[in-house]
Design an enzyme around this catalytic site. Structure first.
Site, PDB file in Angstrom:
ATOM      1  N   ARG A  32     -49.252  76.555  46.414  1.00 20.27           N
ATOM      2  CA  ARG A  32     -49.582  76.414  44.991  1.00 20.27           C
ATOM      3  C   ARG A  32     -50.949  75.747  44.902  1.00 20.27           C
ATOM      4  O   ARG A  32     -51.491  75.305  45.907  1.00 20.27           O
ATOM      5  CB  ARG A  32     -48.492  75.669  44.192  1.00 20.27           C
ATOM      6  CG  ARG A  32     -47.753  74.546  44.828  1.00 20.27           C
ATOM      7  CD  ARG A  32     -48.549  73.329  45.163  1.00 20.27           C
ATOM      8  NE  ARG A  32     -49.356  72.837  44.057  1.00 20.27           N
ATOM      9  CZ  ARG A  32     -50.425  72.093  44.206  1.00 20.27           C
ATOM     10  NH1 ARG A  32     -50.842  71.739  45.435  1.00 20.27           N
ATOM     11  NH2 ARG A  32     -51.121  71.678  43.181  1.00 20.27           N
ATOM     12  N   GLY A  33     -51.471  75.686  43.670  1.00 19.36           N
ATOM     13  CA  GLY A  33     -52.848  75.199  43.485  1.00 19.36           C
ATOM     14  C   GLY A  33     -53.741  76.429  43.391  1.00 19.36           C
ATOM     15  O   GLY A  33     -53.641  77.327  44.245  1.00 19.36           O
ATOM     16  N   ARG A  75     -47.773  84.656  39.509  1.00 22.29           N
ATOM     17  CA  ARG A  75     -47.999  83.508  38.614  1.00 22.29           C
ATOM     18  C   ARG A  75     -49.154  83.850  37.665  1.00 22.29           C
ATOM     19  O   ARG A  75     -50.175  84.384  38.107  1.00 22.29           O
ATOM     20  CB  ARG A  75     -48.316  82.237  39.435  1.00 22.29           C
ATOM     21  CG  ARG A  75     -47.134  81.787  40.294  1.00 22.29           C
ATOM     22  CD  ARG A  75     -47.298  80.378  40.804  1.00 22.29           C
ATOM     23  NE  ARG A  75     -47.169  79.395  39.755  1.00 22.29           N
ATOM     24  CZ  ARG A  75     -47.548  78.113  39.894  1.00 22.29           C
ATOM     25  NH1 ARG A  75     -48.085  77.693  41.024  1.00 22.29           N
ATOM     26  NH2 ARG A  75     -47.381  77.267  38.898  1.00 22.29           N
ATOM     27  N   GLN A 182     -46.036  67.199  41.853  1.00 22.94           N
ATOM     28  CA  GLN A 182     -47.152  67.456  42.787  1.00 22.94           C
ATOM     29  C   GLN A 182     -47.887  66.166  43.138  1.00 22.94           C
ATOM     30  O   GLN A 182     -48.411  66.024  44.238  1.00 22.94           O
ATOM     31  CB  GLN A 182     -48.151  68.436  42.155  1.00 22.94           C
ATOM     32  CG  GLN A 182     -47.695  69.876  42.101  1.00 22.94           C
ATOM     33  CD  GLN A 182     -47.016  70.210  40.791  1.00 22.94           C
ATOM     34  OE1 GLN A 182     -46.471  69.346  40.122  1.00 22.94           O
ATOM     35  NE2 GLN A 182     -47.026  71.468  40.417  1.00 22.94           N
ATOM     36  N   ASP A 223     -56.925  75.329  36.585  1.00 18.85           N
ATOM     37  CA  ASP A 223     -56.345  76.630  36.945  1.00 18.85           C
ATOM     38  C   ASP A 223     -57.110  77.789  36.320  1.00 18.85           C
ATOM     39  O   ASP A 223     -57.129  78.891  36.852  1.00 18.85           O
ATOM     40  CB  ASP A 223     -54.875  76.689  36.538  1.00 18.85           C
ATOM     41  CG  ASP A 223     -54.076  75.792  37.453  1.00 18.85           C
ATOM     42  OD1 ASP A 223     -54.006  74.582  37.179  1.00 18.85           O
ATOM     43  OD2 ASP A 223     -53.576  76.290  38.480  1.00 18.85           O
TER      44      ASP A 223
HETATM   45  O1  MRU Z   1     -48.328  74.676  39.423  1.00 16.94           O
HETATM   46  P1  MRU Z   1     -49.373  74.331  40.425  1.00 16.94           P
HETATM   47  O2  MRU Z   1     -48.979  73.232  41.352  1.00 16.94           O
HETATM   48  O3  MRU Z   1     -49.899  75.552  41.161  1.00 16.94           O
HETATM   49  O4  MRU Z   1     -50.576  73.775  39.536  1.00 16.94           O
HETATM   50  C1  MRU Z   1     -51.729  73.320  40.176  1.00 16.94           C
HETATM   51  C2  MRU Z   1     -52.675  72.633  39.291  1.00 16.94           C
HETATM   52  O5  MRU Z   1     -52.486  72.547  38.096  1.00 16.94           O
HETATM   53  C3  MRU Z   1     -53.936  72.102  39.914  1.00 16.94           C
HETATM   54  O6  MRU Z   1     -54.387  70.980  39.225  1.00 16.94           O
HETATM   55  C4  MRU Z   1     -55.011  73.186  39.863  1.00 16.94           C
HETATM   56  O7  MRU Z   1     -54.569  74.370  40.449  1.00 16.94           O
HETATM   57  C5  MRU Z   1     -56.261  72.767  40.531  1.00 16.94           C
HETATM   58  S1  MRU Z   1     -56.055  72.795  42.270  1.00 16.94           S
HETATM   59  C6  MRU Z   1     -57.485  72.595  43.070  1.00 16.94           C
END
Ligand code: MRU
Length: 338
Positions: A32-33, A75, A182, A223
């Site tokens: 994720r991220g 996603r 997270q 994101d």
């Molecule tokens: O749901 P996730 O864990 O994929 O969301 C991730 C985030 O919101 C992060 O802050 C974002 O992707 C930036 S990561 C460098």
């Protein structure tokens, strides 16, 4: 990939060889991220391409569309996923002269390049952002925008890493980031491993600490960023930006160009993923709320550009007029690539 669902209790690495399994890993948040999802999708597309049996380039392209569609459906919010798939598709389209075996090999090389590039980009972002972090800074961050969320080094945590490397004393306050945690599970783990001082707080403690003068700035990743600078990031980010305004604290966003969606005029059109109720109701398999309770679980929110002090990218720092500032960044990116 390290299985991020199990950290920090278990450190399990998983190997993938099939695009459908990679799609499932993205959907279920093994990975994720935003940038990490993009790189994983690029590998998924390259593996999918490798396994296509096609008698012509046109037939290969049709099958490749299916592979990319499966990866794209995982996603909706992080634009890096779609950016990576578009880059792969463009490469295919512009290399119709290659024998299919060579094209497949080159797609794998492209995925490897995208992974290496991502880490380089994060280090560049770190260099641009580091001067914004003062000596003895107490920096609050939300979610995980570190090495785990990218191909390495991190976006927001990359800036913090660069400040620490520059010899500054930095203490990070990591929001736990309900409901997926997270911050508690990943950011706290990553920073601890790196020896960067970190204090874990519950999400609802940020305002109190700010009111006591215990936070100097907030830095988060993103994101998806619209052309006008509106920022989609992990749910709870908007609340922090509002708190920063009240307490006159800088609110920084660190994100690569691949996170900017120039096709969207503002944040209102950014699709926000709604996840299952069980993430809110259950914790470690135990129920926290009454049976049958109605739940909302939006995974991201939108922070309006007016609340963002600066956006840090690999090509520089933008403030104020994001519409023209981000467009200039895109131009710099094009010049850099050519
Ligand atoms: O749901 P996730 O864990 O994929 O969301 C991730 C985030 O919101 C992060 O802050 C974002 O992707 C930036 S990561 C460098």
């Amino acid at each position: 990939m390290i299985d991020q669902r199990l950290l920090p209790v278990e450190e399990i690495w998983r190997e993938y060889d099939d695009y459908r399994d990679i799609a499932e890993a993205i959907r279920t948040m093994v990975v994720r991220g935003a940038p990490a999802i993009g790189v994983a999708a690029a590998f998924g597309a390259a593996f999918g391409a490798r396994d296509i049996e096609a008698e012509s380039f046109e037939n290969f392209c049709r099958k490749m569309e299916n592979v990319c569609a499966v990866l794209a459906e995982t996603r909706p919010t992080a634009v890096n996923l779609f950016w990576a798939l578009e880059r792969i598709k463009l490469f295919v389209k512009t290399h119709s002269e290659l024998p299919l075996a060579d094209l497949k090999e080159k797609l794998l090389q492209l995925a490897l390049e995208m992974a290496a590039e991502d880490e380089k980009i994060n280090r560049a972002m770190g260099a641009w952002g580091e001067p914004l972090i003062p000596e003895n800074a107490r920096v609050l961050t939300h979610c995980n925008a570190g090495a785990l969320a990218t191909a390495g080094y991190g976006t927001a945590l990359g800036v913090i890493r660069s400040a620490a490397k520059a010899g500054k004393t930095v203490r990070v306050f990591a929001d736990e980031t309900r409901p997926w945690l997270q911050g508690a599970r990943l950011t706290a783990w990553e920073l601890q491993q790196d020896g960067i001082p970190v204090t874990l707080i519950c999400d609802n403690m940020a305002g109190f600490l700010m009111s006591r003068g215990e936070i100097d700035c907030v830095i988060v990743g993103a994101d998806r960023i619209a052309a006008n600078g509106d920022v989609a990031n992990k749910i709870g980010t908007y609340t922090l930006a509002v708190l920063c305004k009240e307490h006159q604290l800088p609110f920084y966003v660190a994100a690569p160009l691949s996170t900017i969606d120039f096709s969207l005029a503002d944040g209102s059109a950014i699709p926000i993923e709604e996840r299952g109720a069980e993430e809110v109701i259950l914790h470690g398999g135990k129920r926290l709320a009454p049976d049958g309770i109605e739940v909302r679980n939006p995974a991201f929110d939108i922070t309006p550009a007016r609340l963002v002090t600066a956006i840090i990218s690999e090509h520089g720092v933008v403030r104020g007029d994001y519409l023209s500032g981000l467009a200039d960044l895109r131009q710099k990116g094009r010049t850099h690539d050519s």
